[in-house]
Scaffold this motif. Structure first.
Motif, mmCIF file in Angstrom:
data_model
loop_
_atom_site.group_PDB
_atom_site.id
_atom_site.type_symbol
_atom_site.label_atom_id
_atom_site.label_comp_id
_atom_site.label_asym_id
_atom_site.label_seq_id
_atom_site.Cartn_x
_atom_site.Cartn_y
_atom_site.Cartn_z
ATOM 1 N N THR A 193 0.847 -1.200 0.000
ATOM 2 C CA THR A 193 0.000 0.000 0.000
ATOM 3 C C THR A 193 0.882 1.250 0.000
ATOM 4 O OG1 THR A 193 -0.016 0.011 2.400
ATOM 5 C CG2 THR A 193 -1.847 -1.127 1.312
ATOM 6 N N ALA A 194 0.263 2.392 -0.325
ATOM 7 C CA ALA A 194 1.024 3.644 -0.452
ATOM 8 C C ALA A 194 1.771 3.983 0.834
ATOM 9 C CB ALA A 194 0.083 4.771 -0.829
ATOM 10 N N LYS A 195 1.128 3.725 1.977
ATOM 11 C CA LYS A 195 1.738 4.062 3.266
ATOM 12 C C LYS A 195 2.977 3.178 3.513
ATOM 13 C CE LYS A 195 0.206 5.195 7.912
ATOM 14 N NZ LYS A 195 -0.786 4.916 8.949
ATOM 15 N N THR A 196 2.817 1.887 3.212
ATOM 16 C CA THR A 196 3.950 0.965 3.393
ATOM 17 C C THR A 196 5.067 1.310 2.419
ATOM 18 O OG1 THR A 196 2.203 -0.656 3.717
ATOM 19 C CG2 THR A 196 4.444 -1.503 3.754
ATOM 20 N N GLN A 197 4.665 1.698 1.197
ATOM 21 C CA GLN A 197 5.681 2.084 0.196
ATOM 22 C C GLN A 197 6.543 3.232 0.697
ATOM 23 O OE1 GLN A 197 4.063 2.927 -3.675
ATOM 24 N NE2 GLN A 197 3.252 0.871 -3.918
ATOM 25 N N GLN A 198 5.876 4.226 1.295
ATOM 26 C CA GLN A 198 6.623 5.377 1.834
ATOM 27 C C GLN A 198 7.609 4.932 2.911
ATOM 28 O OE1 GLN A 198 6.906 8.723 1.194
ATOM 29 N NE2 GLN A 198 5.852 8.217 -0.704
ATOM 30 N N ALA A 199 7.153 3.972 3.741
ATOM 31 C CA ALA A 199 8.032 3.473 4.807
ATOM 32 C C ALA A 199 9.209 2.705 4.212
ATOM 33 C CB ALA A 199 7.231 2.577 5.745
ATOM 34 N N ILE A 200 8.916 1.887 3.186
ATOM 35 C CA ILE A 200 9.990 1.089 2.554
ATOM 36 C C ILE A 200 11.003 2.011 1.872
ATOM 37 C CG2 ILE A 200 10.474 -0.638 0.755
ATOM 38 C CD1 ILE A 200 7.794 -1.943 1.476
ATOM 39 N N MET A 201 10.507 3.116 1.337
ATOM 40 C CA MET A 201 11.402 4.061 0.645
ATOM 41 C C MET A 201 12.439 4.689 1.584
ATOM 42 S SD MET A 201 10.836 3.885 -2.417
ATOM 43 C CE MET A 201 9.595 3.245 -3.500
ATOM 44 N N HIS A 202 12.240 4.502 2.881
ATOM 45 C CA HIS A 202 13.249 4.982 3.817
ATOM 46 C C HIS A 202 14.490 4.100 3.789
ATOM 47 C CE1 HIS A 202 9.982 7.405 5.596
ATOM 48 N NE2 HIS A 202 10.978 8.193 5.952
ATOM 49 N N PHE A 203 14.343 2.882 3.280
ATOM 50 C CA PHE A 203 15.463 1.938 3.321
ATOM 51 C C PHE A 203 15.985 1.585 1.937
ATOM 52 C CE2 PHE A 203 12.661 1.242 6.924
ATOM 53 C CZ PHE A 203 13.549 1.562 7.944
#
Lengths: 246, 241
Positions: A193-203
């Protein structure tokens, strides 16, 4: 640094990589002149020329730079003297790669100065992305901060390249794997989901090489930290296993 | 059972490439909301991102696995092996496309003929077969280009030619301010559909004949094949391949 060690550093591969970076900057400048508002100005000026060749909208360089860093670092990480501790060779290679990348960008800046030494008009539409606060204060400082940022990126990606090359026992993989990851890894976030994508983009490395990609500074920082930690772990494992590139 | 380091690395690489490839094509499936498998395969095989990034980047990683043993063969054996491996590579990628579409609830097949430019249309089967052929030729070209440049330079930097091809495909027309495609970029001869240059496609626009695209790749392949043959007859061997 002695003249002899300078000769060891400068080899055909590195000259090729420097030429590719410089050429891609100027070819992309042609493209940016054709497609952006900069083409309508009478004098482009040194700073605008540098910004529109190296910093702003150079997707090719952000794609190819991890590969070039891989080529430079693996060519420098060869153990030529068996008495040397390999960890020192690795450190030297990583630092030299960063220095070469900084010098290459500085060379681009100098070439811009030679081609068009006139002053640049500050465009309102320029989106500086990362370090925009510095851009608003001083544009020349922004150019130099960008050069340091790229050198820092080169430092981390050189570490990754050496680590991969050592652990996979393949110089070729050391050259291409960090570049592959820099482009393809963000897609790993696609099924979420978009929210998880944003979190993954931190790594995951997502457009780390493009400072105008629209990420926030926290994301750039965490991506760099994650890459740096991965590089450090890979190199530590390789050094402990006594792997050496010859 | 102890797995050798080389085999372990190969397994990790294949897994990494397969997963990233699947995620990449799945993201395209989600982006364009495809529900028909055939439609998705056709569009994706001519998608600039698939042609310029997913396929070449996966090729770069799998080069060391798939083509390493091929290089040590004679030229004749290399042609056959390279063709078979490139074809397998494209077919595997199509299998991943099907998986991605199935994961996105795309079970249906439309089977209608599709316009490839403003005037001409083709059947689904024709488009798929031509796409497979053109993508295979492109991968074959990568093989000959990279191995010849490695041989020529005595360094494993031939892969940079693939990145140069990406540049030509994506930005050459923009850099040189070309409005309409003139048929020189590789992507125009890989995609079955019409590919725009700088100006948007306004009817009537036509794709170059497929036969010309096949000829384009064959000329490119034979140039590098001849160059490699000349280098090999001169006894140049490359330890870096």
């Amino acid at each position: 640094m002695s003249l002899n060690s300078m000769r060891n550093i400068i080899n055909g591969k590195i000259i090729l990589c420097v030429c590719v970076i410089v050429a891609s900057c100027f070819v992309m400048l042609l493209r940016n002149i054709a497609i952006s508002e900069i083409g309508t100005q009478m004098n482009i000026g040194t700073i605008n020329m540098f910004l529109y060749s190296a910093v702003y909208s150079n997707p090719f360089l952000s794609l190819v730079l991890p590969f070039l860093i891989g080529i430079i670092s693996t060519s420098l990480a060869k153990l030529d003297d068996a008495n040397k501790k390999y960890i020192f060779v690795l450190r030297k290679s990583v630092l030299c790669t960063a220095a070469i990348v900084f010098c290459t960008y500085f060379l681009v800046f100098l070439l811009c100065l030679i081609i068009d030494p006139s002053a640049s008009v500050k465009p309102n539409y320029f989106r500086g992305g990362l370090f925009i606060q510095i851009y608003d204060i001083s544009r020349i400082a922004y150019c130099f901060v960008f050069m340091f940022y790229m050198a820092f990126l080169a430092l981390i990606y050189a570490g990754l390249s050496c680590g991969v090359a050592l652990l996979a026992r393949s110089t070729y993989l050391g050259m291409v794997l960090p570049g592959f990851c820099a482009y393809m890894m963000p897609y790993l976030a696609a099924p979420f989901t978009a929210k998880t994508q944003q979190a993954i983009m931190h790594f995951l490395p997502f457009r780390t090489f493009d400072i105008c990609a629209g990420l926030d500074s926290k994301q750039y920082l965490t991506q760099l930290l994650f890459a740096a930690i991965t590089a450090e772990i890979l190199n530590l494992i390789a050094v402990n296993k006594k792997e050496v590139l010859k | 059972m102890v797995i050798k380091t080389e085999n372990r690395v190969n397994i990790i690489l294949i897994f990494l490439v397969a997963i990233t490839f699947l995620c990449a094509v799945y993201s395209d499936c989600v982006l364009y909301d495809f529900h028909y498998i055939d439609d998705f395969i056709i569009r994706e095989l001519s998608n600039p991102f698939y042609i310029c990034y997913y396929l070449p980047f996966s090729f770069l990683i799998l080069w060391s696995l798939l083509y390493k043993k091929t290089i040590k063969k004679t030229l004749k054996a290399q042609i056959v092996r390279c063709a078979i491996k490139s074809l397998c590579f494209v077919i595997c990628s199509i299998a991943i496309l099907i998986i991605a579409c199935l994961l996105y609830n795309g079970y249906k097949i439309r089977g209608e003929s599709i316009l490839i430019d403003s005037d001409n249309s083709m059947s689904v089967l024709e488009i798929i077969l031509y796409s497979i052929l053109l993508n295979t030729l492109r991968l074959g070209f990568y093989y000959w280009c990279v191995s010849t440049l490695n041989l020529l330079t005595h360094k494993c930097i031939g892969f940079l030619s693939i990145l140069v091809m990406v540049f030509i495909d994506r930005w050459a027309y923009e850099c040189f301010d070309v409005l309409y495609p003139i048929g020189i970029t590789p992507i125009e001869h890989t995609a079955v559909f019409y590919v725009e240059a700088m100006a948007p496609a306004i009817p009537p626009y036509t794709r170059l004949p497929i036969g010309l695209s096949i000829l384009y790749w064959l000329i490119g392949l034979s140039l590098f094949f001849l160059l490699k043959a000349v280098l090999m007859t001169r006894g140049i061997k490359n330890e870096f391949e």
